[in-house]
Design a protein around this motif. Sequence first.
Motif, PDB file in Angstrom:
ATOM      1  N   SER A   8       0.838  -1.195   0.000  1.00 36.68           N
ATOM      2  CA  SER A   8       0.000   0.000   0.000  1.00 36.68           C
ATOM      3  C   SER A   8       0.873   1.245   0.000  1.00 36.68           C
ATOM      4  O   SER A   8       2.026   1.219   0.429  1.00 36.68           O
ATOM      5  N   GLY A   9       0.304   2.347  -0.513  1.00 36.62           N
ATOM      6  CA  GLY A   9       0.977   3.640  -0.476  1.00 36.62           C
ATOM      7  C   GLY A   9       1.666   4.055  -1.759  1.00 36.62           C
ATOM      8  O   GLY A   9       2.152   5.173  -1.856  1.00 36.62           O
ATOM      9  N   MET A  10       1.712   3.180  -2.751  1.00 37.68           N
ATOM     10  CA  MET A  10       2.383   3.518  -4.005  1.00 37.68           C
ATOM     11  C   MET A  10       1.422   4.289  -4.910  1.00 37.68           C
ATOM     12  O   MET A  10       0.264   3.916  -5.052  1.00 37.68           O
ATOM     13  N   THR A  11       1.931   5.390  -5.521  1.00 40.28           N
ATOM     14  CA  THR A  11       1.040   6.213  -6.348  1.00 40.28           C
ATOM     15  C   THR A  11       1.592   6.546  -7.732  1.00 40.28           C
ATOM     16  O   THR A  11       0.864   7.086  -8.552  1.00 40.28           O
ATOM     17  N   CYS A  12       2.885   6.271  -7.999  1.00 37.60           N
ATOM     18  CA  CYS A  12       3.460   6.731  -9.267  1.00 37.60           C
ATOM     19  C   CYS A  12       4.643   5.865  -9.695  1.00 37.60           C
ATOM     20  O   CYS A  12       5.047   4.937  -8.991  1.00 37.60           O
ATOM     21  N   GLY A  13       5.201   6.204 -10.840  1.00 39.95           N
ATOM     22  CA  GLY A  13       6.347   5.487 -11.380  1.00 39.95           C
ATOM     23  C   GLY A  13       7.573   5.562 -10.485  1.00 39.95           C
ATOM     24  O   GLY A  13       8.354   4.612 -10.419  1.00 39.95           O
ATOM     25  N   HIS A  14       7.741   6.683  -9.784  1.00 45.00           N
ATOM     26  CA  HIS A  14       8.877   6.800  -8.865  1.00 45.00           C
ATOM     27  C   HIS A  14       8.737   5.791  -7.722  1.00 45.00           C
ATOM     28  O   HIS A  14       9.724   5.196  -7.279  1.00 45.00           O
ATOM     29  N   CYS A  15       7.515   5.585  -7.260  1.00 44.27           N
ATOM     30  CA  CYS A  15       7.250   4.586  -6.223  1.00 44.27           C
ATOM     31  C   CYS A  15       7.681   3.198  -6.709  1.00 44.27           C
ATOM     32  O   CYS A  15       8.338   2.448  -5.991  1.00 44.27           O
ATOM     33  N   VAL A  16       7.294   2.883  -7.931  1.00 39.58           N
ATOM     34  CA  VAL A  16       7.646   1.593  -8.524  1.00 39.58           C
ATOM     35  C   VAL A  16       9.157   1.438  -8.579  1.00 39.58           C
ATOM     36  O   VAL A  16       9.705   0.403  -8.183  1.00 39.58           O
ATOM     37  N   SER A  17       9.854   2.467  -9.040  1.00 40.89           N
ATOM     38  CA  SER A  17      11.316   2.417  -9.140  1.00 40.89           C
ATOM     39  C   SER A  17      11.964   2.195  -7.782  1.00 40.89           C
ATOM     40  O   SER A  17      12.898   1.400  -7.646  1.00 40.89           O
ATOM     41  N   SER A  18      11.475   2.889  -6.761  1.00 35.38           N
ATOM     42  CA  SER A  18      12.031   2.766  -5.414  1.00 35.38           C
ATOM     43  C   SER A  18      11.863   1.344  -4.878  1.00 35.38           C
ATOM     44  O   SER A  18      12.799   0.763  -4.333  1.00 35.38           O
TER      45      SER A  18
END
Length: 73
Positions: A8-18
């Motif tokens: 939970s808490g992911m909202t964007c491509g940067h989240c995916v990368s992290s």
Amino acid sequence: MKTTISISGMTCGHCVSSVMEELKSLKGVDDVSVDLNAGGISTATVTSHLELAPEEIGEAIAEAGYLVVANDA
């Protein structure tokens, strides 16, 4: 072996990368894919040649700044 993690808490491509970066740094991980559900529960699938402890997966996700809500490991 494959492990599927709900996050939970992911909202964007940067989240995916992290998240991918942290999971790929775990020993034994061969590949990581993430299915982003912005604002909902996203899913990460980790392919590894070593068994991964749920705790180490959870710590990697937390290091990226997110929360594991379910883990099939």
